[in-house]
Motif scaffolding. Structure first.
Motif, short mmCIF file in Angstrom:
data_model
loop_
_atom_site.label_atom_id
_atom_site.label_comp_id
_atom_site.label_asym_id
_atom_site.label_seq_id
_atom_site.Cartn_x
_atom_site.Cartn_y
_atom_site.Cartn_z
N ILE A 228 1.04 -1.38 0.03
CA ILE A 228 -0.29 -0.23 -0.05
C ILE A 228 1.03 1.00 -0.63
O ILE A 228 1.01 1.85 -0.86
CB ILE A 228 -1.25 -0.31 1.07
CG1 ILE A 228 -2.31 -0.86 0.86
CG2 ILE A 228 -1.38 1.05 1.31
CD1 ILE A 228 -3.06 -1.65 2.47
N TYR A 232 0.81 4.58 -2.88
CA TYR A 232 1.16 5.59 -2.62
C TYR A 232 2.21 6.32 -3.38
O TYR A 232 1.75 7.70 -3.97
CB TYR A 232 1.03 5.66 -0.84
CG TYR A 232 1.43 7.45 -0.37
CD1 TYR A 232 -0.38 7.68 -0.18
CD2 TYR A 232 2.34 7.93 -0.70
CE1 TYR A 232 -0.24 9.70 0.11
CE2 TYR A 232 2.34 9.43 0.03
CZ TYR A 232 1.15 10.73 0.77
OH TYR A 232 0.89 10.73 0.52
N LEU A 274 -4.31 2.22 5.02
CA LEU A 274 -4.14 3.35 4.67
C LEU A 274 -3.78 4.62 5.23
O LEU A 274 -3.21 5.64 4.34
CB LEU A 274 -5.46 2.97 4.60
CG LEU A 274 -6.16 2.22 3.22
CD1 LEU A 274 -7.87 2.43 2.99
CD2 LEU A 274 -5.50 2.40 1.51
N SER A 300 -9.80 4.83 -1.91
CA SER A 300 -9.33 5.76 -0.76
C SER A 300 -8.62 6.53 -1.08
O SER A 300 -8.22 6.55 -3.17
CB SER A 300 -8.11 5.72 0.22
OG SER A 300 -7.41 5.98 1.05
#
Length: 303
Positions: A228, A232, A274, A300
């Protein structure tokens, strides 16, 4: 007194070796036994001491248990201070090298599994998801965009849909046979790029993509939080991340039938990952599928 408790817990060489490994990786007992070349009863005894001292946490995943160092609070502050001394010890570095080799075996095992089942993957997915048309659900959420990345693209089912309304689509996977199947579907398409690589070390530039998608892949990874964080890195400011993942469950057969490392992922844990990576709190949708499983779709935005 907390300080006395922490110091007592680290007053044994074996426990220092354990903590050194578990500060860097989440491991089960069998993997720790192999890394340290010790008996299971000895390892389990020292793990209990560290747990009782509040220096470790344990994650129960069906019949398996995974250990790692605590990640916050006074105990973590204590470990961060002590860990600076670890780099001076050759034995600890040798332990870490062995553990990283064992974790690489996890990656190779997953790759071999998906290479083996690649020709049957669409049927296996239908057997599991039933009436849920997951690629369509995810494609609808992505909508129109400039560059979309399917992280763990498999044979390219989702890429085919994304290519209808995205200027450029990129598929990343670590299984060569899966990518071969995807190549056969998109040969000659200049708007589709297929790249081999690990999801924790993506073959993508910083801020290369507008939208990233993980479709039922995080539970196959040793370190989903790192994947994750990598996503990003590759997203532009304001970019979106869409994740489809099984909610936590207890269907042990999924390990053998689908090569799963984790029995789903707890939604609160995934939301923490997250947030820690820099994403906004996600919007979550739920879908019940076969075998009593539930698929959650998280959407998100990069802060």
């Amino acid at each position: 007194m907390e300080l006395v408790r922490f110091c007592k817990a680290l007053s044994d060489e074996t426990r220092v070796r354990l903590l050194h490994l578990l500060l860097r990786h989440e491991l089960n007992v069998g993997e720790i036994v192999r890394a340290l070349d010790m008996g299971q009863s000895r390892v389990s005894r020292h793990l209990k001491i560290l747990l009782d001292a509040g220096l470790l946490t344990v994650r129960r995943d069906g019949l398996w248990a995974f250990y790692r160092a605590v990640e916050q609070g006074d105990a973590r502050a204590f470990l961060d201070g002590a860990s600076r001394l670890f780099t001076r010890e050759p034995m600890l570095l040798a332990d870490l090298e062995k553990a990283e080799g064992i974790l690489q075996e996890r990656v190779e095992s997953t790759r071999e599994f998906f290479d083996t089942v690649a020709p049957e993957w669409q049927r296996l997915s239908r057997d599991l998801l039933g009436e849920l048309r997951l690629p369509e659900k995810l494609s609808e959420r992505v909508g129109r965009c400039s560059v979309a990345v399917d992280l763990g693209c498999g044979p390219g089912d989702l890429l085919r849909l994304l290519a209808d309304h995205c200027r450029e689509v990129i598929g990343v996977d670590n299984a060569p046979r899966m990518l071969d199947l995807a190549h056969s579907r998109f040969e000659g398409r200049e708007d589709v790029s297929l790249r081999i690589g690990e999801l924790t070390h993506l073959p993508l530039r910083d801020e290369e993509a507008e939208v990233g998608i993980f479709s039922l892949v995080l539970h196959h990874l040793s370190d989903p939080a790192l994947a994750i964080a990598e996503a990003y890195r590759t997203l532009r400011p304001g970019g979106r991340l869409v994740i489809a993942e099984f909610d936590r469950h207890g269907v042990e057969a999924m390990r053998d039938d689908y090569g799963d490392l984790r029995l789903g992922i707890d939604r609160n844990e995934l939301c923490r990952w997250l947030d820690r990576s820099g994403f906004q709190a996600p919007v979550v949708a739920e879908y019940d599928v076969n075998n009593g499983l539930r698929v959650l779709i998280y959407e998100s935005v990069k802060k």
